[in-house]
Design a protein around this motif. Structure first.
Motif, PDB file in Angstrom:
ATOM      1  N   LEU A 248       0.846  -1.201   0.000  1.00 24.36           N
ATOM      2  CA  LEU A 248       0.000   0.000   0.000  1.00 24.36           C
ATOM      3  C   LEU A 248       0.879   1.246   0.000  1.00 24.36           C
ATOM      4  N   GLY A 249       2.159   1.075   0.329  1.00 25.23           N
ATOM      5  CA  GLY A 249       3.071   2.211   0.353  1.00 25.23           C
ATOM      6  C   GLY A 249       2.733   3.157   1.487  1.00 25.23           C
ATOM      7  N   SER A 250       2.805   4.461   1.196  1.00 22.08           N
ATOM      8  CA  SER A 250       2.684   5.465   2.263  1.00 22.08           C
ATOM      9  C   SER A 250       1.279   5.571   2.860  1.00 22.08           C
ATOM     10  N   ILE A 251       0.253   4.948   2.256  1.00 22.43           N
ATOM     11  CA  ILE A 251      -1.088   5.030   2.860  1.00 22.43           C
ATOM     12  C   ILE A 251      -1.383   3.846   3.795  1.00 22.43           C
ATOM     13  N   ALA A 252      -0.399   2.964   3.952  1.00 21.46           N
ATOM     14  CA  ALA A 252      -0.602   1.779   4.805  1.00 21.46           C
ATOM     15  C   ALA A 252      -0.929   2.176   6.246  1.00 21.46           C
ATOM     16  N   ASP A 253      -0.269   3.235   6.737  1.00 27.54           N
ATOM     17  CA  ASP A 253      -0.497   3.658   8.121  1.00 27.54           C
ATOM     18  C   ASP A 253      -1.858   4.315   8.309  1.00 27.54           C
ATOM     19  N   LYS A 254      -2.325   4.986   7.244  1.00 26.69           N
ATOM     20  CA  LYS A 254      -3.625   5.660   7.292  1.00 26.69           C
ATOM     21  C   LYS A 254      -4.765   4.641   7.417  1.00 26.69           C
ATOM     22  N   TYR A 255      -4.547   3.446   6.864  1.00 23.79           N
ATOM     23  CA  TYR A 255      -5.567   2.401   6.900  1.00 23.79           C
ATOM     24  C   TYR A 255      -5.006   1.134   7.538  1.00 23.79           C
ATOM     25  N   PRO A 256      -4.847   1.154   8.873  1.00 24.88           N
ATOM     26  CA  PRO A 256      -4.242  -0.004   9.532  1.00 24.88           C
ATOM     27  C   PRO A 256      -5.096  -1.277   9.422  1.00 24.88           C
ATOM     28  N   ASN A 257      -6.410  -1.078   9.251  1.00 28.35           N
ATOM     29  CA  ASN A 257      -7.282  -2.246   9.113  1.00 28.35           C
ATOM     30  C   ASN A 257      -7.918  -2.302   7.735  1.00 28.35           C
ATOM     31  N   VAL A 258      -7.609  -3.351   7.004  1.00 28.14           N
ATOM     32  CA  VAL A 258      -8.249  -3.573   5.706  1.00 28.14           C
ATOM     33  C   VAL A 258      -9.317  -4.635   5.916  1.00 28.14           C
ATOM     34  N   ASP A 259     -10.566  -4.317   5.555  1.00 33.69           N
ATOM     35  CA  ASP A 259     -11.670  -5.243   5.815  1.00 33.69           C
ATOM     36  C   ASP A 259     -11.721  -6.371   4.799  1.00 33.69           C
ATOM     37  N   LEU A 260     -11.422  -6.019   3.543  1.00 39.11           N
ATOM     38  CA  LEU A 260     -11.560  -7.024   2.487  1.00 39.11           C
ATOM     39  C   LEU A 260     -10.443  -6.847   1.465  1.00 39.11           C
ATOM     40  N   CYS A 261      -9.870  -7.966   1.050  1.00 37.83           N
ATOM     41  CA  CYS A 261      -8.840  -7.921   0.006  1.00 37.83           C
ATOM     42  C   CYS A 261      -9.263  -8.844  -1.132  1.00 37.83           C
ATOM     43  N   ILE A 262      -9.219  -8.312  -2.343  1.00 32.82           N
ATOM     44  CA  ILE A 262      -9.530  -9.109  -3.535  1.00 32.82           C
ATOM     45  C   ILE A 262      -8.261  -9.145  -4.378  1.00 32.82           C
ATOM     46  N   ASP A 263      -7.758 -10.350  -4.610  1.00 39.24           N
ATOM     47  CA  ASP A 263      -6.409 -10.441  -5.172  1.00 39.24           C
ATOM     48  C   ASP A 263      -6.213 -11.711  -5.993  1.00 39.24           C
ATOM     49  N   HIS A 264      -5.156 -11.710  -6.799  1.00 39.17           N
ATOM     50  CA  HIS A 264      -4.830 -12.898  -7.603  1.00 39.17           C
ATOM     51  C   HIS A 264      -3.380 -13.344  -7.375  1.00 39.17           C
ATOM     52  N   HIS A 265      -2.776 -12.902  -6.286  1.00 37.99           N
ATOM     53  CA  HIS A 265      -1.418 -13.339  -5.960  1.00 37.99           C
ATOM     54  C   HIS A 265      -1.475 -14.510  -4.974  1.00 37.99           C
ATOM     55  N   GLY A 266      -0.917 -15.627  -5.373  1.00 34.70           N
ATOM     56  CA  GLY A 266      -0.863 -16.787  -4.480  1.00 34.70           C
ATOM     57  C   GLY A 266      -0.084 -16.487  -3.205  1.00 34.70           C
ATOM     58  N   THR A 267       0.762 -15.457  -3.267  1.00 32.79           N
ATOM     59  CA  THR A 267       1.594 -15.105  -2.113  1.00 32.79           C
ATOM     60  C   THR A 267       0.900 -14.126  -1.174  1.00 32.79           C
ATOM     61  N   ASN A 268      -0.400 -13.878  -1.390  1.00 33.86           N
ATOM     62  CA  ASN A 268      -1.132 -12.921  -0.531  1.00 33.86           C
ATOM     63  C   ASN A 268      -0.940 -13.282   0.937  1.00 33.86           C
ATOM     64  N   THR A 269      -0.613 -12.268   1.739  1.00 32.67           N
ATOM     65  CA  THR A 269      -0.240 -12.523   3.143  1.00 32.67           C
ATOM     66  C   THR A 269      -1.431 -12.545   4.108  1.00 32.67           C
ATOM     67  N   ASN A 270      -2.647 -12.492   3.567  1.00 30.08           N
ATOM     68  CA  ASN A 270      -3.858 -12.551   4.411  1.00 30.08           C
ATOM     69  C   ASN A 270      -3.880 -11.466   5.480  1.00 30.08           C
TER      70      ASN A 270
END
Ligand SMILES: [Mn+2]
Length: 319
Positions: A88-110
């Motif tokens: 997320l880069g520099s906005i990662a701190d602004k949004y410490p909680n992500v409710d939902l992730c939609i992704d196609h990377h097998g390496t997704n860190t959950n």
């Protein structure tokens, strides 16, 4: 927690103020999937905005010009095409909680509370296409955004991640009347003068290892600044080393503004796994296209990468 796409749709229908997060150094897939989903939620009369740590390149203007975002307090945070919170880069701190992730990377860190990952999808846009259908349908603007993500993540349908399903989805999008040849012209057949200048410098920097099977290219901070190229203009440049005949592992070192940090991209051909290679440096991605970060200057990064490549080729018995 892993959830189904139907559950994603159900949850999204139930929330009202949504922020959609893209990964930093945004590419066509995160931009396309984020904006297509945004439009789907806007059509359901929700408050929605798309946020990204870095500026979206002007070549994506045909998508972004159709959106205006307002500031509101979100009650739901979605990330698209973002495998790791750090991306997320520099906005990662602004949004410490992500409710939902939609992704196609097998390496997704959950990292999100709820996750839908399909590593067989060539692009997050393939997933968001299905999701938009569940949310009420796909219009022409969404179709163009989704096509952009799918075409860019597949190298215009050339890479090994391209499937029959990819083509079926794209056929649906073409049936809707998108101007695919114009999108392809913008994405694949247009280069800015500054991009070409960076490419020239980068090509001059290429070093070969393992008898020409490994090529490492460096994009310096100086070259980026001198040329005036912004990050988004350099989209796809990392594919260059692997296009050289005989190269099965192509690596690009991108010197950051902080010259003690290098962003690394690796592209490989069988039997080499770009993913295994980047995993050695704590990175992730896909089998043939992966990335990582090295907190060293570019000279040291080159040394570490070339050694790791040589070791890997020895282990694999590649001569
Ligand atoms: Mn993607």
């Amino acid at each position: 927690m892993k959830i189904s796409l139907e559950e994603c749709a159900k949850i999204l229908k139930s929330v009202d103020n949504v922020v959609i997060l893209l990964h930093h150094f945004p590419d066509g897939d995160t931009i396309g999937s984020g904006h297509a989903l945004c439009k789907a939620l806007q059509k359901l009369n929700k408050n929605v905005r798309v946020e990204c740590a870095d500026k979206i390149g002007k070549q994506y203007g045909f998508i972004t010009k159709n959106f205006t975002f307002s500031d509101f307090e979100p009650d739901f945070v979605v990330a698209v095409d973002v495998a790791d919170k750090r991306l997320l880069g520099s906005i990662a701190d602004k949004y410490p909680n992500v409710d939902l992730c939609i992704d196609h990377h097998g390496t997704n860190t959950n990292y999100a509370k709820k996750t839908f990952v399909d590593a067989k999808s060539a692009a997050a846009c393939e997933i968001v296409y299905e999701l938009c259908k569940l949310l009420g349908g796909v219009d022409l603007l969404q179709a163009a955004a989704l096509y952009t993500g799918i075409s860019t993540d597949t190298g215009c349908f050339k890479y090994s991640n391209t499937t029959a399903k990819t083509h079926r989805i794209v056929a649906d999008l073409m049936d809707m009347g998108i101007d695919y040849s114009e999108i392809n012209r913008i994405m694949f057949d247009t280069k800015s003068v500054s991009r070409l200048q960076v490419e020239k410098d980068a090509i001059n920097s290429i070093k070969y290892y393992c008898g020409g099977k490994v090529a490492i290219m460096t994009i310096t901070k100086e070259s980026r600044i001198k040329s005036g190229a912004c990050d988004s203009e350099l989209d796809g440049i990392t594919g260059l080393p692997r296009t050289i005949e005989g190269v099965i592992l192509g690596i690009t070192i991108r010197e950051r503004d902080d010259t003690n940090i290098c962003k690394i991209s690796a592209r490989s051909n069988a039997p080499v796994s770009a993913l295994d290679f980047c995993a050695k440096f704590g990175g992730g991605g896909h089998e043939r296209a992966a990335g990582c970060e090295i907190k060293e200057n570019k000279e040291k990064a080159l040394e570490l990468l070339s050694k790791a490549a040589q070791n890997m080729f020895e282990e694999l018995g590649i001569k």
